[in-house]
Design an enzyme around this catalytic site. Sequence first.
Site, short mmCIF file in Angstrom:
data_model
loop_
_atom_site.label_atom_id
_atom_site.label_comp_id
_atom_site.label_asym_id
_atom_site.label_seq_id
_atom_site.Cartn_x
_atom_site.Cartn_y
_atom_site.Cartn_z
N ARG A 95 0.90 -1.40 -0.19
CA ARG A 95 -0.20 0.56 0.11
C ARG A 95 0.96 1.41 0.16
O ARG A 95 0.51 2.18 -0.30
CB ARG A 95 -1.03 -0.29 1.20
N GLU A 100 5.34 -9.63 14.65
CA GLU A 100 5.28 -10.29 15.81
C GLU A 100 5.26 -11.94 16.75
O GLU A 100 5.06 -12.16 16.89
CB GLU A 100 3.60 -9.88 15.87
O1 LIG Z 1 3.39 -0.71 11.48
P1 LIG Z 1 3.07 -2.19 11.65
O2 LIG Z 1 2.28 -2.85 12.25
O3 LIG Z 1 4.72 -2.23 11.42
O4 LIG Z 1 1.75 -2.65 10.32
C1 LIG Z 1 2.13 -1.49 9.44
C2 LIG Z 1 1.74 -1.69 8.18
O5 LIG Z 1 0.77 -3.19 7.65
C3 LIG Z 1 0.46 -2.81 6.55
O6 LIG Z 1 1.03 -3.72 5.34
P2 LIG Z 1 0.70 -5.22 5.53
O7 LIG Z 1 2.37 -6.00 5.74
O8 LIG Z 1 -0.44 -5.97 5.53
O9 LIG Z 1 1.66 -5.18 4.28
P3 LIG Z 1 0.17 -5.46 2.12
O10 LIG Z 1 0.51 -3.63 1.85
O11 LIG Z 1 1.08 -5.92 1.46
O12 LIG Z 1 -0.71 -5.70 2.76
C4 LIG Z 1 0.87 -1.23 6.57
O13 LIG Z 1 0.43 -1.51 5.04
C5 LIG Z 1 1.77 -1.10 6.60
O14 LIG Z 1 3.07 -1.14 5.26
N1 LIG Z 2 -5.39 -2.24 12.08
C1 LIG Z 2 -4.57 -2.87 10.53
N2 LIG Z 2 -5.74 -2.31 9.55
C2 LIG Z 2 -4.79 -1.90 8.09
N3 LIG Z 2 -3.85 -2.10 7.90
C3 LIG Z 2 -2.78 -2.39 8.97
N4 LIG Z 2 -1.79 -2.75 9.04
C4 LIG Z 2 -1.71 -3.57 10.76
N5 LIG Z 2 -2.77 -3.17 10.94
C5 LIG Z 2 -3.58 -2.58 10.14
#
Ligand SMILES: O=P(O)(O)OC[C@H]1O[C@H](OP(=O)(O)OP(=O)(O)O)[C@H](O)[C@@H]1O
Ligand SMILES: Nc1ncnc2[nH]cnc12
Length: 172
Positions: free
Chosen positions: A58, A95
């Site tokens: 994202r 985690e």
């Molecule tokens: O602050 P954190 O606990 O590290 O979480 C935030 C991250 O998690 C999500 O990405 P995700 O790893 O789910 O990947 P995606 O964008 O491919 O769905 C979001 O887009 C951030 O990059």
């Molecule tokens: N609560 C949440 N919603 C969307 N993206 C996330 N990535 C990590 N935590 C999330």
Amino acid sequence: MNLKDYIDIIEDFPTEGISFKDITKLAANNEAFDYTIEELKKELEKEEIEYIIGPEARGFLFGSAVAYAMGVGFIPVRKEGKLPGEVISYTYKKEYGEDRLEIKKNAFKEGAKVAIVDDLLATGGTVKAATDLLKSMGADVRALAFVIELTELGGRELNKDVDIISLVKYPY
Ligand SMILES: O=P(O)(O)OC[C@H]1O[C@H](OP(=O)(O)OP(=O)(O)O)[C@H](O)[C@@H]1O
Ligand SMILES: Nc1ncnc2[nH]cnc12
């Protein structure tokens, strides 16, 4: 504009207990997306940013649009095994277990001023790993910018050495 009107909350996705903040509607709405990019740009223009860094996936969506709007380059940070050629890798603890981020070697010159843009700050683990990776390559990480911040999950505290910008906040 109230961006929260364009963010859907889906409980127990992708696993039980997670209150997922879904930006799909925001990205699909031209006015809301444009407003989001302009607000992030406004904040980041206070720094002399040379590159926007976007973590997969994202971070690509918002990061590349902000980079385009600011007239600076975009550099992706990807999950393991996606980038061709020589890469610099960074393994970090999540985690449960470990994950690995990668960036192209020689993506920027030492001392380059960069900002990381992503959709959401939760625990801050992803952006901390990206920051550590960039710093190990000699980047000057000036700011971390997010559309959404989940304020009770500790992301701001974990990344307290860098300026953090967020447009909307939820507790978790
Ligand atoms: O602050 P954190 O606990 O590290 O979480 C935030 C991250 O998690 C999500 O990405 P995700 O790893 O789910 O990947 P995606 O964008 O491919 O769905 C979001 O887009 C951030 O990059
Ligand atoms: N609560 C949440 N919603 C969307 N993206 C996330 N990535 C990590 N935590 C999330």
